[in-house]
Design a protein around this motif. Sequence first.
Motif, PDB file in Angstrom:
ATOM      1  N   GLY A   1      -8.288  42.225 -40.103  1.00  0.00           N
ATOM      2  CA  GLY A   1      -8.887  43.420 -39.528  1.00  0.00           C
ATOM      3  C   GLY A   1      -9.523  43.142 -38.172  1.00  0.00           C
ATOM      4  N   GLN A   2     -10.205  42.014 -38.069  1.00  0.00           N
ATOM      5  CA  GLN A   2     -10.811  41.632 -36.797  1.00  0.00           C
ATOM      6  C   GLN A   2      -9.744  41.451 -35.726  1.00  0.00           C
ATOM      7  N   TYR A   3      -8.640  40.839 -36.119  1.00  0.00           N
ATOM      8  CA  TYR A   3      -7.554  40.628 -35.162  1.00  0.00           C
ATOM      9  C   TYR A   3      -6.985  41.961 -34.681  1.00  0.00           C
ATOM     10  N   VAL A   4      -6.717  42.857 -35.620  1.00  0.00           N
ATOM     11  CA  VAL A   4      -6.130  44.157 -35.271  1.00  0.00           C
ATOM     12  C   VAL A   4      -7.079  44.939 -34.375  1.00  0.00           C
ATOM     13  N   ARG A   5      -8.352  44.945 -34.723  1.00  0.00           N
ATOM     14  CA  ARG A   5      -9.327  45.675 -33.911  1.00  0.00           C
ATOM     15  C   ARG A   5      -9.367  45.133 -32.485  1.00  0.00           C
ATOM     16  N   GLY A   6      -9.281  43.819 -32.348  1.00  0.00           N
ATOM     17  CA  GLY A   6      -9.325  43.211 -31.027  1.00  0.00           C
ATOM     18  C   GLY A   6      -8.107  43.513 -30.184  1.00  0.00           C
ATOM     19  N   GLN A   7      -7.026  43.958 -30.807  1.00  0.00           N
ATOM     20  CA  GLN A   7      -5.819  44.303 -30.058  1.00  0.00           C
ATOM     21  C   GLN A   7      -5.920  45.642 -29.347  1.00  0.00           C
ATOM     22  N   LEU A   8      -6.900  46.457 -29.709  1.00  0.00           N
ATOM     23  CA  LEU A   8      -7.094  47.729 -29.016  1.00  0.00           C
ATOM     24  C   LEU A   8      -7.511  47.465 -27.575  1.00  0.00           C
ATOM     25  N   ASP A   9      -6.820  48.069 -26.626  1.00  0.00           N
ATOM     26  CA  ASP A   9      -7.142  47.865 -25.215  1.00  0.00           C
ATOM     27  C   ASP A   9      -8.574  48.256 -24.895  1.00  0.00           C
ATOM     28  N   VAL A  10      -9.073  49.259 -25.629  1.00  0.00           N
ATOM     29  CA  VAL A  10     -10.409  49.778 -25.318  1.00  0.00           C
ATOM     30  C   VAL A  10     -11.512  49.100 -26.119  1.00  0.00           C
ATOM     31  N   PHE A  11     -11.186  48.158 -26.985  1.00  0.00           N
ATOM     32  CA  PHE A  11     -12.204  47.682 -27.915  1.00  0.00           C
ATOM     33  C   PHE A  11     -13.378  46.985 -27.231  1.00  0.00           C
TER      34      PHE A  11
ATOM     35  N   LEU B   1     -12.236  52.234 -15.774  1.00  0.00           N
ATOM     36  CA  LEU B   1     -12.263  51.296 -14.638  1.00  0.00           C
ATOM     37  C   LEU B   1     -12.102  49.864 -15.128  1.00  0.00           C
ATOM     38  N   THR B   2     -12.747  49.535 -16.242  1.00  0.00           N
ATOM     39  CA  THR B   2     -12.651  48.173 -16.777  1.00  0.00           C
ATOM     40  C   THR B   2     -11.216  47.844 -17.136  1.00  0.00           C
ATOM     41  N   ILE B   3     -10.535  48.779 -17.771  1.00  0.00           N
ATOM     42  CA  ILE B   3      -9.136  48.552 -18.158  1.00  0.00           C
ATOM     43  C   ILE B   3      -8.238  48.475 -16.938  1.00  0.00           C
ATOM     44  N   ALA B   4      -8.493  49.335 -15.946  1.00  0.00           N
ATOM     45  CA  ALA B   4      -7.650  49.386 -14.755  1.00  0.00           C
ATOM     46  C   ALA B   4      -7.737  48.105 -13.931  1.00  0.00           C
ATOM     47  N   TYR B   5      -8.909  47.456 -13.917  1.00  0.00           N
ATOM     48  CA  TYR B   5      -9.110  46.310 -13.039  1.00  0.00           C
ATOM     49  C   TYR B   5      -9.260  44.979 -13.761  1.00  0.00           C
ATOM     50  N   ARG B   6      -8.909  44.958 -15.049  1.00  0.00           N
ATOM     51  CA  ARG B   6      -9.058  43.698 -15.777  1.00  0.00           C
ATOM     52  C   ARG B   6      -7.960  42.717 -15.372  1.00  0.00           C
TER      53      ARG B   6
END
Length: 255
Positions: A76-86, A250-255
């Motif tokens: 579950g932790q792994y799957v949650r971390g795969q979310l781009d917005v997490f 912005l965080t996602i766009a410039y990561r």
Amino acid sequence: MRREQERGGGIKSDETLFDIVEQLRELDGAGVTQLATRLDVAKSTVHGHLTTLRDRGFVVKRGNEYHLGLTFFEYGQYVRGQLDVFESGMFAVDRLERETDEMVWLIAHQGGKAIYVYGRGGNNDINVNTILGESVHMHYNSGGKAILAHLPEDEVDRIVDRHGLPARTENTITDRDRLAAELETIRERGYALNLSEDLSGVHAIGVPLTVDGDVQAALSVAGPAHRMSKERCEGEILERLRAAADEIDLTIAYR
């Protein structure tokens, strides 16, 4: 008695295994005989599946009962971390809780349900850890409605066909046409309200979080109606939610 479930073209033994997992969660642990009776399968079959699950750490045995194991937590932790917005969403939730002193959630979606993936309790006597990972209908949840409003119309239809529009309170939308009108309003104004539609006396507001044009999750703030008035939701709280959503973008766009 075995629960009615949707069946596709999958492998029967796999379906039985996942039925066992679901029953262990629902019953908070069970023995072989109880599982076999509820699922209407042979005890030897249940025992074989449990042995495999136990060997791999997905279940543990305590006395004569089997319980879900912590390996599920690892996955579950792994799957949650795969979310781009997490990651950015997690920081946004923490900050929003400090700013509002209310309950704040990061909500994702899968299989036509809204899923609580991270949350903070604020000034509320609620243990958010008991809610994390729970999946709920989307049509009475502010974050769920914010997500629904930004899904393709045919996908919304499939979700309603599959899960229906059950009532939680007298304020829950249970009519397709009313829901369609509500989703159109949400798209136009950019946020969704839940005014005692899930729990009487609780109000919430949610905004969508999109990645590359696709809605992936939502941020929501909830609290008792006497503190979370409609005016506060659409004023101070909405302003903070929009700022948080912009920062995540912005965080996602410039990561």
